[in-house]
Design an enzyme around this catalytic site. Structure first.
Site, PDB file in Angstrom:
ATOM      1  N   ASP A 153       0.842  -1.204   0.000  1.00 29.34           N
ATOM      2  CA  ASP A 153       0.000   0.000   0.000  1.00 29.34           C
ATOM      3  C   ASP A 153       0.878   1.255   0.000  1.00 29.34           C
ATOM      4  O   ASP A 153       1.954   1.250  -0.593  1.00 29.34           O
ATOM      5  CB  ASP A 153      -0.970  -0.043   1.193  1.00 29.34           C
ATOM      6  CG  ASP A 153      -2.250   0.741   0.926  1.00 29.34           C
ATOM      7  OD1 ASP A 153      -2.141   1.872   0.429  1.00 29.34           O
ATOM      8  OD2 ASP A 153      -3.344   0.247   1.226  1.00 29.34           O
TER       9      ASP A 153
ATOM     10  N   HIS B 256       1.751   2.130  -3.269  1.00 23.34           N
ATOM     11  CA  HIS B 256       0.876   3.173  -3.800  1.00 23.34           C
ATOM     12  C   HIS B 256       1.506   4.564  -3.771  1.00 23.34           C
ATOM     13  O   HIS B 256       0.824   5.561  -3.957  1.00 23.34           O
ATOM     14  CB  HIS B 256      -0.458   3.176  -3.039  1.00 23.34           C
ATOM     15  CG  HIS B 256      -1.268   1.932  -3.260  1.00 23.34           C
ATOM     16  ND1 HIS B 256      -2.515   1.739  -2.726  1.00 23.34           N
ATOM     17  CD2 HIS B 256      -0.982   0.793  -3.951  1.00 23.34           C
ATOM     18  CE1 HIS B 256      -2.973   0.538  -3.085  1.00 23.34           C
ATOM     19  NE2 HIS B 256      -2.062  -0.050  -3.815  1.00 23.34           N
TER      20      HIS B 256
END
Ligand SMILES: *[C@@H]1O[C@H](CO)[C@@H](O)[C@H](O)[C@H]1NC(C)=O
Ligand SMILES: *[C@@H]1O[C@H](CO)[C@@H](O)[C@H](O)[C@H]1NC(C)=O
Ligand SMILES: *[C@@H]1O[C@H](CO)[C@@H](O)[C@H](O)[C@H]1NC(C)=O
Ligand SMILES: *[C@@H]1O[C@H](CO)[C@@H](O)[C@H](O)[C@H]1NC(C)=O
Ligand SMILES: *[C@@H]1O[C@H](CO)[C@@H](O)[C@H](O)[C@H]1NC(C)=O
Ligand SMILES: *[C@@H]1O[C@H](CO)[C@@H](O)[C@H](O)[C@H]1NC(C)=O
Length: 485
Positions: free
Chosen positions: A288, A311
């Site tokens: 993430d 991310h």
């Protein structure tokens, strides 16, 4: 007569020394009894350590030792005022075999070290310590060092986590002037958590559907000041790796954070209500956000970082459920992003209140990043979210020297309909499609943002991404600032 006198005084001195020696060994035995119920199990390592003059001892030792001891302190008592006393977890009964539960030993070592100024709590190299969720609580005496050279392992089975402590594994609370360092690893052993579907989660946790499916963070700091974390590795967290909330004065240097790309929601570093942070010279690759900056954060400097997979660097999501969000004074520079989903990103939910301001992303190298530049004021983690008019305002955001390749689109600026983004500057943007480019949108999306652009700009359409002039709309965003002051 003279000879006799000298003889007597020698004996007197000797007796005096003996008294001192006895008193101090009693103190140190007492201290050990206190930490240690099974004294006979003192590890040989502990003895070796004592020879070096740093065994565990009464908290008194570092506080102005008796002058009589100063000229030639007896090493076996370890009362050097200038040397930091070392508390080795092995001296507190830890096995270090990676299987035996060593939680109690860590608890006791922490408690003992906490009382001594400048103490070092040592997790020795070449050992593995299985530790259950634990709160490492201060305040402690200043300049406490947690020296992690070995490996600390979280319980691998989901079911063996107490339901009451799912938020984090290692919970550091109320620590001031505290350092975690070393060549060792904190291993969250999160594989079983990653595999867990939502349905399994609720079954295992015996929770109702209304509770969020929170999974543990490896290392969380709460209410702590002047904390340094350096050199260590933090890996395979069930969810977030390193989290700070309600803290101030944080330095993170030369750390490695990693989890496989398939691990869901495994943020690298997560900051909330935390100010005065420097994160640098580190490598972060997880499933993430590399770094996630949430509400209440200001004066954050992130630099010389490698990120990916994951991310990218994110501010937000902010303003969920009409909440107030305030984020300001963030500098991100000299960051390399490799094959991440996003690069420099700000995301807010519709309906929020507050402001994100004075943000700068400078010298960001992107390589095969899906969307390198992003402001998304329609953030939504479901398929559809309700349209709402309110928004967390976004103002004074600089994207400067964003250079490299993208695989979906170079930019996505989706600002709120009701509250445009203001003073968004695009300076020296040079983005080309990567060899993986599968998109259809080499222009990107630009909606309702004001600011200036400055060459070189590639693609040249960047020039039209921010609208000139913003005097009127600036007032709208400024009116959102008052809730943050
Ligand atoms: C130091 O030791 C003395 C007695 O040996 C004790 O009375 C005192 O409370 C100790 N001080 C601290 C700070 O532990
Ligand atoms: C922490 O260290 C700083 C700087 O060395 C010092 O000013 C401060 O008083 C220390 N705080 C505590 C609680 O010891
Ligand atoms: C943190 O460090 C700063 C600067 O060294 C110091 O002024 C401040 O008192 C410290 N805070 C605490 C709570 O120790
Ligand atoms: C970074 O940390 C590693 C241990 O993980 C250490 O070996 C290395 O010396 C550190 N580098 C610097 C520049 O401190
Ligand atoms: C913007 O943020 C930086 C970094 O925290 C800070 O040094 C600077 O003073 C801020 N500028 C304004 C106008 O607040
Ligand atoms: C929200 O507004 C957009 C643009 O006006 C529209 O396309 C979309 O369908 C709306 N979504 C919902 C859930 O009402």
């Amino acid at each position: 007569m003279k000879k006799n006198y000298r003889h007597t005084s020698f004996i007197f001195l000797f007796v005096l020394l003996l008294i001192f020696a006895t008193t101090f060994s009693i103190i140190s035995v007492d201290a050990r009894k206190h930490h240690h119920t099974k004294k006979s199990k003192i590890h040989h390592k502990h003895k070796k350590q004592q020879k070096n003059g740093d065994g565990n001892k009464a908290p008194n030792c570092t506080n102005s030792p008796s002058p009589a001891l100063s000229p030639s302190p007896s090493p076996s008592h370890g009362c050097y005022p200038t040397q930091s006393p070392i508390f080795n977890i092995l001296s507190f009964g830890a096995k270090g075999d990676g299987v035996t539960d060593d939680t109690k030993a860590l608890e006791e070592a922490w408690e003992a070290a906490c009382k001594v100024q400048g103490a070092t709590l040592e997790i020795p190299t070449e050992f593995q310590f299985l530790i259950n969720p634990i709160t490492l609580q201060g305040p402690c005496m200043p300049n406490f060092v947690f020296q992690v050279d070995g490996i600390i392992l979280a319980p691998p089975k989901v079911g063996s986590w107490p339901k009451s402590s799912l938020f984090q594994w290692l919970n550091v609370k109320w620590m001031y002037n505290f350092t975690i360092q070393g060549t060792g690893t904190l291993d969250g052993q999160g594989y079983n958590w990653w595999k867990l579907s939502q349905i399994d989660y609720f079954q295992v946790m015996k929770k109702s559907k209304n509770t969020p499916d929170v999974k543990p963070t490896v290392l969380r700091f709460y209410g702590s000041y002047n904390v340094t974390i350096r050199d260590i590795k933090i890996i395979n967290s069930p969810q977030c790796h390193l989290k700070f909330d309600n803290s101030k004065g944080v330095k993170i240097n030369n750390v490695t954070i990693s989890a496989p790309e398939i691990s869901p929601n495994t943020d690298g570093i997560h900051l909330q209500n935390t100010q005065d942070v420097e994160i640098h010279h580190s490598n972060i690759g997880t499933g993430d956000d590399c770094i996630s900056i949430q509400t209440g954060c200001s004066n954050i400097h992130v630099h010389h970082l490698n990120c990916g997979p994951g991310h990218g660097i994110s501010l937000g999501g902010l303003g969920k459920d009409k909440s107030v969000a305030c984020v300001s004074d963030i500098i991100v520079d000299n960051v390399n992003l490799q094959s991440t989903m996003y690069g420099a990103r700000i995301k807010t939910w519709q309906g929020g209140v507050g402001i994100v301001k004075n943000i700068s992303f400078t010298n960001i190298q992107v390589s095969n990043v899906k969307v390198p530049i992003m402001i998304d004021q329609y953030y939504c983690d479901k398929h559809v979210c309700k349209n709402q008019t309110g928004a967390v305002a976004i103002s004074n955001v600089k994207f400067n020297q964003i250079i490299g390749t993208y695989s979906t689109k170079p930019i996505h600026l989706a600002c709120s309909n009701s509250i445009p983004c203001t003073d968004v500057d695009l300076i020296d943007i040079q983005l080309k499609p990567s060899t993986n480019y599968r998109g259809i949108n080499q222009l990107g999306l630009c909606w309702n943002s004001y600011g200036k652009s400055q060459a070189p700009l590639l693609p040249s359409s960047m020039d039209y991404c921010v609208r000139r002039g913003s005097g009127l709309v600036r007032g709208i965003s400024r009116s959102h600032e008052h809730v943050c002051l």
